[in-house]
Design an enzyme around this catalytic site. Sequence first.
Site, PDB file in Angstrom:
ATOM      1  N   LYS A 185     -33.767   9.617  36.371  1.00  0.00           N
ATOM      2  CA  LYS A 185     -33.817  10.130  37.923  1.00  0.00           C
ATOM      3  C   LYS A 185     -33.823   9.351  39.129  1.00  0.00           C
ATOM      4  O   LYS A 185     -32.892   9.364  40.078  1.00  0.00           O
ATOM      5  CB  LYS A 185     -35.018  10.959  37.937  1.00  0.00           C
ATOM      6  CG  LYS A 185     -35.342  12.204  37.224  1.00  0.00           C
ATOM      7  CD  LYS A 185     -36.358  13.056  37.356  1.00  0.00           C
ATOM      8  CE  LYS A 185     -36.580  14.175  36.708  1.00  0.00           C
ATOM      9  NZ  LYS A 185     -36.488  14.113  35.313  1.00  0.00           N
ATOM     10  N   ALA A 202     -39.227  -0.856  39.284  1.00  0.00           N
ATOM     11  CA  ALA A 202     -39.480  -0.243  37.984  1.00  0.00           C
ATOM     12  C   ALA A 202     -40.774  -0.405  37.419  1.00  0.00           C
ATOM     13  O   ALA A 202     -41.869  -0.138  38.063  1.00  0.00           O
ATOM     14  CB  ALA A 202     -38.527  -0.117  36.841  1.00  0.00           C
ATOM     15  N   ARG A 203     -40.753  -1.451  36.750  1.00  0.00           N
ATOM     16  CA  ARG A 203     -42.093  -2.124  36.076  1.00  0.00           C
ATOM     17  C   ARG A 203     -41.881  -3.629  35.894  1.00  0.00           C
ATOM     18  O   ARG A 203     -40.946  -4.252  35.388  1.00  0.00           O
ATOM     19  CB  ARG A 203     -42.369  -1.428  34.488  1.00  0.00           C
ATOM     20  CG  ARG A 203     -42.771  -0.041  34.599  1.00  0.00           C
ATOM     21  CD  ARG A 203     -44.092   0.200  34.983  1.00  0.00           C
ATOM     22  NE  ARG A 203     -44.523   1.671  34.886  1.00  0.00           N
ATOM     23  CZ  ARG A 203     -44.391   2.458  35.836  1.00  0.00           C
ATOM     24  NH1 ARG A 203     -43.673   2.130  36.904  1.00  0.00           N
ATOM     25  NH2 ARG A 203     -44.944   3.507  35.782  1.00  0.00           N
ATOM     26  N   ASP A 221     -41.168  -5.031  43.657  1.00  0.00           N
ATOM     27  CA  ASP A 221     -42.088  -4.165  44.423  1.00  0.00           C
ATOM     28  C   ASP A 221     -43.178  -4.211  43.117  1.00  0.00           C
ATOM     29  O   ASP A 221     -44.505  -3.462  43.450  1.00  0.00           O
ATOM     30  CB  ASP A 221     -41.451  -2.828  44.526  1.00  0.00           C
ATOM     31  CG  ASP A 221     -42.681  -1.761  44.996  1.00  0.00           C
ATOM     32  OD1 ASP A 221     -43.357  -2.159  46.102  1.00  0.00           O
ATOM     33  OD2 ASP A 221     -42.645  -0.647  44.506  1.00  0.00           O
ATOM     34  N   GLU A 269     -51.032  -6.872  38.423  1.00  0.00           N
ATOM     35  CA  GLU A 269     -51.089  -6.546  39.807  1.00  0.00           C
ATOM     36  C   GLU A 269     -52.632  -6.482  40.279  1.00  0.00           C
ATOM     37  O   GLU A 269     -53.348  -5.804  39.285  1.00  0.00           O
ATOM     38  CB  GLU A 269     -50.305  -5.121  39.968  1.00  0.00           C
ATOM     39  CG  GLU A 269     -48.849  -5.265  39.830  1.00  0.00           C
ATOM     40  CD  GLU A 269     -48.139  -3.825  39.839  1.00  0.00           C
ATOM     41  OE1 GLU A 269     -48.807  -2.876  39.965  1.00  0.00           O
ATOM     42  OE2 GLU A 269     -46.899  -3.870  39.969  1.00  0.00           O
ATOM     43  N   HIS A 309     -46.068  -2.929  45.194  1.00  0.00           N
ATOM     44  CA  HIS A 309     -46.065  -1.417  44.637  1.00  0.00           C
ATOM     45  C   HIS A 309     -45.990  -0.179  45.620  1.00  0.00           C
ATOM     46  O   HIS A 309     -47.005   0.548  45.490  1.00  0.00           O
ATOM     47  CB  HIS A 309     -47.158  -1.438  43.597  1.00  0.00           C
ATOM     48  CG  HIS A 309     -46.720  -0.472  42.367  1.00  0.00           C
ATOM     49  ND1 HIS A 309     -47.076  -0.913  41.048  1.00  0.00           N
ATOM     50  CD2 HIS A 309     -45.854   0.668  42.387  1.00  0.00           C
ATOM     51  CE1 HIS A 309     -46.658   0.124  40.356  1.00  0.00           C
ATOM     52  NE2 HIS A 309     -45.800   0.930  40.913  1.00  0.00           N
TER      53      HIS A 309
END
Length: 597
Positions: free
Chosen positions: A204, A284-285, A309, A314, A333
Amino acid sequence: MAAASSWYFMVTPTKPSLSWKLSFLSPLTTVNVTRRQNRTAKRFVVFATVFLDPKPTVLVAEKLGEAGLELLKTFANVDCSYNLDHEELCTKISLCDALIVRSGTKVTREVFERSGGRLKVVGRAGVGIDNVDLSAATEHGCLVVNAPTANTIAAAEHGIALLTAMARNIAQADASIKSGKWQRSKYVGVSLVGKTLAVMGFGKVGSEVARRAKGLGMHVIAHDPYAPADRARAIGVDLVSFEEAISTADFISLHMPLTPATSKMFNDESFSQMKKGVRIVNVARGGVIDEEALVRALDSGTVAQAALDVFTEEPPSKDSKLVLHENVTVTPHLGASTTEAQEGVAIEVAEAVVGALKGQLAATAVNAPMLPAEILSELAPFVTLSEKLGRLAVQLVAGGRGVQSVKVTYASARGPDDLDTRLLRAMITKGLIEPISSVFINLVNADFSAKQRGLRITEERILLDGSPENPLEFIQVQIANVESKFSIAMSDSGEIKVEGRVKDGKPHLTKVGSFGVDVSMEGSLILCRQVDQPGMVGSVGSILGEENVNVSFMSVGRIAPRKQAVMTIGVDEEPSKEALRRIREIPAAEEIVFLKL
């Protein structure tokens, strides 16, 4: 005020039995206890009032958008208790039918245990469910749902924002001016028009990034084993292999989930295959990038810039070399952090939670519902076999066309009404999709997930003569219209074909393409197409031994002596690329592939 019901119990004990009489009295009856005694029987009359609330209770443990809260309040009592510590959550949970969290609340096994069986659904307002113990949830009969679609546009827009900001040095130039400098010549950027963008993961978010990049005049290619080619063509995107994508791109945008297969996929080796001066965006990750390798690639100039990001840890450490690198643009993020996305996530998770409380099966469920013990007991070994066949078959697929058509054949002496294959089909789907997806496949969401990815799964049954005591004789999985990494896996009709059965309660691989084999599907496998000749087993075994790879078994299937054969080797550890290279260089070895099961 809560509704009230009163019950009147009259118990008359006698020697042979007990008789019970139950009747309902009017609301708000007081509690009285009367004891009567005579020579033949004792009778206790109890009037009791129980206050009942017909609405379930939903505990919202982290901030949720107002639209989602309003939706919940139409159906349930909503308790918004933010910033609970773990003990406070465990104390409250026994009074709740549902729990909604974001990423900050850990829903541990203890939470499910302390719920006393009352907790029916946990809703994760977002995509990732790393903070929820799925195994414990399933064991306690609790459904877990998430909100995977509402933040799609926000994440795609943030990816494009990072792409353009990186290309024009926006963050660095802003910091420079604010520090009192004026460095126009230092921050000369690069144009996006005419450049090639590789979208790694064409789901998506990836497809929305591709649409926007096309609008910026970029040439877009993509890599995703499950992306339907027709959907990519409709956007004007070419599907290519992983190697082609990273070696030809000027910009690379990452949109794959973090799975064992994608963990640190972007490492020293993959960076070495990229064009010098490539620029990388990741919304994404964090774990898909080896961050230390990225720093080395930035220092060498292989990667000119990166915009990130997400991070492996984190928040990242304050002294992170990656975060502090002058050629790296970072955000904390923020991919889903727009007002519209947060409201959308709130509505999506609220709808899923309300549906689950109503007893509906949620399409966004991420764990399996509880099944009757007798069904699980009988199908357990075939469930394992099904997942491993799907996992093995998809690893044999090569090229960028994507898996679209899968046929599953069940051979059984039982009639159609005596064998429910939904769970088996779900596990095959799990094996096909989970290795490169963040979706958790189960009986609830298997068909939905397959359809979402353009994956068409058909089933066929072969009725055998014999006793129906054993539910299945064998299961066969065929993938059509794809190329194979291992040519022998292709059947005479042109599909990748693998077949297996259960022996002594263990899953066994019994056929690859047209070749019969007989190996346990445990650990990992090496398949080697070879000329059948003496010494091959010893040669391969010696190489693996020298590389400290433990071999659990070896099996050879052949057409005829001295003709073509397939050697199947079970290994406990993943062999190095050097070990596989040495095996390929054995003169009689024609083809080799390593498969994780």
